[in-house]
Design a protein around this motif. Structure first.
Motif, PDB file in Angstrom:
ATOM      1  N   ALA A 197      -5.585  -5.693   9.233  1.00 31.18           N
ATOM      2  CA  ALA A 197      -6.402  -4.489   9.115  1.00 31.18           C
ATOM      3  C   ALA A 197      -7.395  -4.420  10.255  1.00 31.18           C
ATOM      4  O   ALA A 197      -8.119  -5.384  10.511  1.00 31.18           O
ATOM      5  N   HIS A 198      -7.448  -3.275  10.916  1.00 33.40           N
ATOM      6  CA  HIS A 198      -8.398  -3.081  12.008  1.00 33.40           C
ATOM      7  C   HIS A 198      -9.528  -2.161  11.574  1.00 33.40           C
ATOM      8  O   HIS A 198      -9.297  -1.118  10.962  1.00 33.40           O
ATOM      9  N   SER A 199     -10.759  -2.548  11.856  1.00 32.05           N
ATOM     10  CA  SER A 199     -11.931  -1.701  11.712  1.00 32.05           C
ATOM     11  C   SER A 199     -12.019  -1.093  10.310  1.00 32.05           C
ATOM     12  O   SER A 199     -11.989  -1.818   9.321  1.00 32.05           O
ATOM     13  N   TYR A 200     -12.128   0.246  10.199  1.00 31.62           N
ATOM     14  CA  TYR A 200     -12.191   0.895   8.883  1.00 31.62           C
ATOM     15  C   TYR A 200     -11.033   0.472   7.986  1.00 31.62           C
ATOM     16  O   TYR A 200     -11.183   0.380   6.759  1.00 31.62           O
ATOM     17  N   GLY A 201      -9.875   0.194   8.571  1.00 30.50           N
ATOM     18  CA  GLY A 201      -8.701  -0.170   7.777  1.00 30.50           C
ATOM     19  C   GLY A 201      -8.935  -1.341   6.851  1.00 30.50           C
ATOM     20  O   GLY A 201      -8.221  -1.498   5.847  1.00 30.50           O
ATOM     21  N   GLY A 202      -9.919  -2.165   7.140  1.00 29.80           N
ATOM     22  CA  GLY A 202     -10.217  -3.279   6.255  1.00 29.80           C
ATOM     23  C   GLY A 202     -10.641  -2.836   4.875  1.00 29.80           C
ATOM     24  O   GLY A 202     -10.397  -3.542   3.890  1.00 29.80           O
ATOM     25  N   ALA A 203     -11.285  -1.663   4.765  1.00 28.03           N
ATOM     26  CA  ALA A 203     -11.773  -1.188   3.471  1.00 28.03           C
ATOM     27  C   ALA A 203     -10.623  -0.858   2.514  1.00 28.03           C
ATOM     28  O   ALA A 203     -10.545  -1.429   1.417  1.00 28.03           O
ATOM     29  N   PRO A 204      -9.705   0.041   2.882  1.00 24.32           N
ATOM     30  CA  PRO A 204      -8.594   0.307   1.974  1.00 24.32           C
ATOM     31  C   PRO A 204      -7.668  -0.892   1.768  1.00 24.32           C
ATOM     32  O   PRO A 204      -7.093  -1.060   0.688  1.00 24.32           O
ATOM     33  N   VAL A 205      -7.547  -1.730   2.787  1.00 18.93           N
ATOM     34  CA  VAL A 205      -6.697  -2.918   2.626  1.00 18.93           C
ATOM     35  C   VAL A 205      -7.288  -3.860   1.588  1.00 18.93           C
ATOM     36  O   VAL A 205      -6.573  -4.391   0.741  1.00 18.93           O
ATOM     37  N   SER A 206      -8.597  -4.065   1.623  1.00 22.46           N
ATOM     38  CA  SER A 206      -9.224  -4.937   0.621  1.00 22.46           C
ATOM     39  C   SER A 206      -8.966  -4.412  -0.787  1.00 22.46           C
ATOM     40  O   SER A 206      -8.695  -5.182  -1.714  1.00 22.46           O
ATOM     41  N   GLN A 207      -9.047  -3.094  -0.957  1.00 25.63           N
ATOM     42  CA  GLN A 207      -8.773  -2.478  -2.245  1.00 25.63           C
ATOM     43  C   GLN A 207      -7.308  -2.645  -2.624  1.00 25.63           C
ATOM     44  O   GLN A 207      -6.975  -3.006  -3.752  1.00 25.63           O
ATOM     45  N   LEU A 246       4.602  -8.564   9.098  1.00 27.37           N
ATOM     46  CA  LEU A 246       3.233  -8.125   9.365  1.00 27.37           C
ATOM     47  C   LEU A 246       3.122  -6.624   9.128  1.00 27.37           C
ATOM     48  O   LEU A 246       3.856  -5.838   9.744  1.00 27.37           O
ATOM     49  N   LEU A 247       2.219  -6.233   8.232  1.00 28.03           N
ATOM     50  CA  LEU A 247       1.910  -4.833   8.006  1.00 28.03           C
ATOM     51  C   LEU A 247       0.631  -4.523   8.764  1.00 28.03           C
ATOM     52  O   LEU A 247      -0.420  -5.129   8.501  1.00 28.03           O
ATOM     53  N   LEU A 248       0.685  -3.580   9.691  1.00 25.40           N
ATOM     54  CA  LEU A 248      -0.416  -3.290  10.594  1.00 25.40           C
ATOM     55  C   LEU A 248      -1.096  -1.996  10.172  1.00 25.40           C
ATOM     56  O   LEU A 248      -0.454  -0.937  10.096  1.00 25.40           O
ATOM     57  N   TRP A 291       9.230 -11.505  15.257  1.00 23.53           N
ATOM     58  CA  TRP A 291       8.482 -11.097  14.071  1.00 23.53           C
ATOM     59  C   TRP A 291       8.885  -9.702  13.620  1.00 23.53           C
ATOM     60  O   TRP A 291       9.187  -8.831  14.436  1.00 23.53           O
ATOM     61  N   ARG A 292       8.885  -9.507  12.315  1.00 27.76           N
ATOM     62  CA  ARG A 292       9.090  -8.178  11.744  1.00 27.76           C
ATOM     63  C   ARG A 292       7.721  -7.542  11.537  1.00 27.76           C
ATOM     64  O   ARG A 292       6.826  -8.166  10.963  1.00 27.76           O
ATOM     65  N   THR A 293       7.587  -6.300  11.978  1.00 33.14           N
ATOM     66  CA  THR A 293       6.318  -5.599  11.833  1.00 33.14           C
ATOM     67  C   THR A 293       6.555  -4.197  11.285  1.00 33.14           C
ATOM     68  O   THR A 293       7.629  -3.625  11.453  1.00 33.14           O
ATOM     69  N   ARG A 294       5.527  -3.672  10.647  1.00 32.93           N
ATOM     70  CA  ARG A 294       5.513  -2.271  10.241  1.00 32.93           C
ATOM     71  C   ARG A 294       4.096  -1.761  10.372  1.00 32.93           C
ATOM     72  O   ARG A 294       3.149  -2.440   9.951  1.00 32.93           O
ATOM     73  N   ALA A 295       3.943  -0.595  10.965  1.00 28.34           N
ATOM     74  CA  ALA A 295       2.627   0.045  11.088  1.00 28.34           C
ATOM     75  C   ALA A 295       2.663   1.360  10.325  1.00 28.34           C
ATOM     76  O   ALA A 295       3.658   2.081  10.374  1.00 28.34           O
ATOM     77  N   ILE A 296       1.581   1.671   9.619  1.00 26.08           N
ATOM     78  CA  ILE A 296       1.530   2.894   8.830  1.00 26.08           C
ATOM     79  C   ILE A 296       0.388   3.784   9.299  1.00 26.08           C
ATOM     80  O   ILE A 296      -0.557   3.325   9.930  1.00 26.08           O
ATOM     81  N   ASP A 297       0.507   5.062   8.971  1.00 24.58           N
ATOM     82  CA  ASP A 297      -0.562   6.018   9.212  1.00 24.58           C
ATOM     83  C   ASP A 297      -1.358   6.206   7.924  1.00 24.58           C
ATOM     84  O   ASP A 297      -0.778   6.438   6.856  1.00 24.58           O
ATOM     85  N   LEU A 298      -2.673   6.130   8.019  1.00 22.41           N
ATOM     86  CA  LEU A 298      -3.536   6.371   6.866  1.00 22.41           C
ATOM     87  C   LEU A 298      -3.807   7.870   6.731  1.00 22.41           C
ATOM     88  O   LEU A 298      -4.087   8.542   7.725  1.00 22.41           O
ATOM     89  N   PRO A 299      -3.768   8.400   5.512  1.00 26.37           N
ATOM     90  CA  PRO A 299      -3.974   9.845   5.334  1.00 26.37           C
ATOM     91  C   PRO A 299      -5.371  10.328   5.665  1.00 26.37           C
ATOM     92  O   PRO A 299      -5.577  11.527   5.858  1.00 26.37           O
ATOM     93  N   SER A 300      -6.350   9.444   5.748  1.00 26.87           N
ATOM     94  CA  SER A 300      -7.717   9.864   6.098  1.00 26.87           C
ATOM     95  C   SER A 300      -7.866  10.201   7.573  1.00 26.87           C
ATOM     96  O   SER A 300      -8.845  10.829   7.975  1.00 26.87           O
ATOM     97  N   ALA A 301      -6.917   9.791   8.408  1.00 30.58           N
ATOM     98  CA  ALA A 301      -6.950  10.114   9.834  1.00 30.58           C
ATOM     99  C   ALA A 301      -6.321  11.487  10.022  1.00 30.58           C
ATOM    100  O   ALA A 301      -5.111  11.645   9.966  1.00 30.58           O
ATOM    101  N   GLY A 302      -7.161  12.497  10.176  1.00 31.54           N
ATOM    102  CA  GLY A 302      -6.679  13.855  10.324  1.00 31.54           C
ATOM    103  C   GLY A 302      -6.582  14.622   9.029  1.00 31.54           C
ATOM    104  O   GLY A 302      -6.240  15.801   9.018  1.00 31.54           O
ATOM    105  N   ALA A 344      -1.718   4.388   0.055  1.00 31.21           N
ATOM    106  CA  ALA A 344      -0.740   4.386   1.139  1.00 31.21           C
ATOM    107  C   ALA A 344      -0.360   2.957   1.530  1.00 31.21           C
ATOM    108  O   ALA A 344       0.812   2.660   1.792  1.00 31.21           O
ATOM    109  N   VAL A 345      -1.349   2.075   1.562  1.00 31.09           N
ATOM    110  CA  VAL A 345      -1.075   0.669   1.875  1.00 31.09           C
ATOM    111  C   VAL A 345      -0.221   0.050   0.768  1.00 31.09           C
ATOM    112  O   VAL A 345       0.774  -0.639   1.035  1.00 31.09           O
ATOM    113  N   ARG A 346      -0.581   0.306  -0.490  1.00 31.02           N
ATOM    114  CA  ARG A 346       0.207  -0.235  -1.602  1.00 31.02           C
ATOM    115  C   ARG A 346       1.634   0.298  -1.578  1.00 31.02           C
ATOM    116  O   ARG A 346       2.594  -0.434  -1.851  1.00 31.02           O
TER     117      ARG A 346
END
Length: 228
Positions: A73-83, A10-12, A35-46, A57-59
């Motif tokens: 994908a949570h909230s705004y994160g759905g936009a870059p994830v869809s791309q 799961l990529l969070l 479960w194996r998980t990984r969470a990333i920081d998006l560069p648009s935050a900050g 960053a997701v790719r």
């Protein structure tokens, strides 16, 4: 129980103003269940990055992961994830958690009918009352600590338009948060109609903090569904 080796990873992906830290409770529950998980920081935050920088960053994270991967994908994160998932080969499913399941040609601001007038480099400040907006059902001390970790978010990322939408070819599921004060349920309904299946939870915008056990169980159930 399904062998952990055969399970997807799961990529969070977090939403606006947040960071990878917001997934810690739910990810801990998932890992305890194998479960194996990984969470990333998006560069648009900050930072001044746009939605396409976030998608990269997701790719980049997906390229370092062995498939199959379920992207949450949570909230705004759905936009870059869809791309991003439109160009990924190892994604078996996308889960939109109270998220922007946008189509090509759409932006976050455009979905709400707001003109994209902000200039590159501008930031959207943390909302005035983030506890009421994001953490209505989170215990108050924990909500206060979460609010302290929020950072300004790139305004450009809300304006940028998607050029591709991977959910047209990658199976998707939507988790609709019924008590959400940030992205109202009726807005979620519009985007959830684009998903293959819709699940509903009585939660605020942040079930990864308010209901981590329940959310982890739901994510595990979705991740194990056959790809279709």
């Amino acid at each position: 129980m399904t062998d952990g080796v055969s399970r997807p990873t799961l990529l969070l992906v977090h939403g606006a103003w947040h960071g990878a830290w917001c997934w810690e409770k739910a990810a801990s529950v998932l890992r305890a269940d194998g479960w194996r998980t990984r969470a990333i920081d998006l560069p648009s935050a900050g930072g001044p990055a746009g939605v396409h920088d976030d998608a990269q960053a997701v790719r980049g994270a997906l390229e370092l992961m062995d498939g199959p991967v379920v992207v949450v994908a949570h909230s705004y994160g759905g936009a870059p994830v869809s791309q991003a998932v439109a160009e990924a080969e190892n994604v078996s499913r996308v889960v939109y958690l109270a998220a922007y399941q946008l189509d090509a040609g759409e932006s976050v601001l455009g979905f709400h009918g707001v003109p994209g007038s902000s200039a590159p480099g501008e930031f959207e400040a943390v909302p005035d009352d983030p506890i009421a907006m994001f953490y209505g059902d989170v215990p108050r001390p924990e909500a206060e600590e979460a609010a302290k970790r929020l950072v300004p978010h790139s305004a450009r990322s809300f304006r940028d338009v998607l050029t591709r939408a991977g959910w047209h070819t990658v199976p998707s599921a939507y988790i609709l948060c019924e008590d959400d004060q940030a992205l109202p349920a009726w807005s979620q309904e519009v985007m959830a109609a684009r998903s293959g299946v819709v699940h509903r939870i009585r939660s605020s915008h942040s079930p990864f903090l308010s209901q981590p056990v329940e959310l982890a169980a739901l994510l595990a159930r979705i991740a194990l569904q056959p790809d279709a």
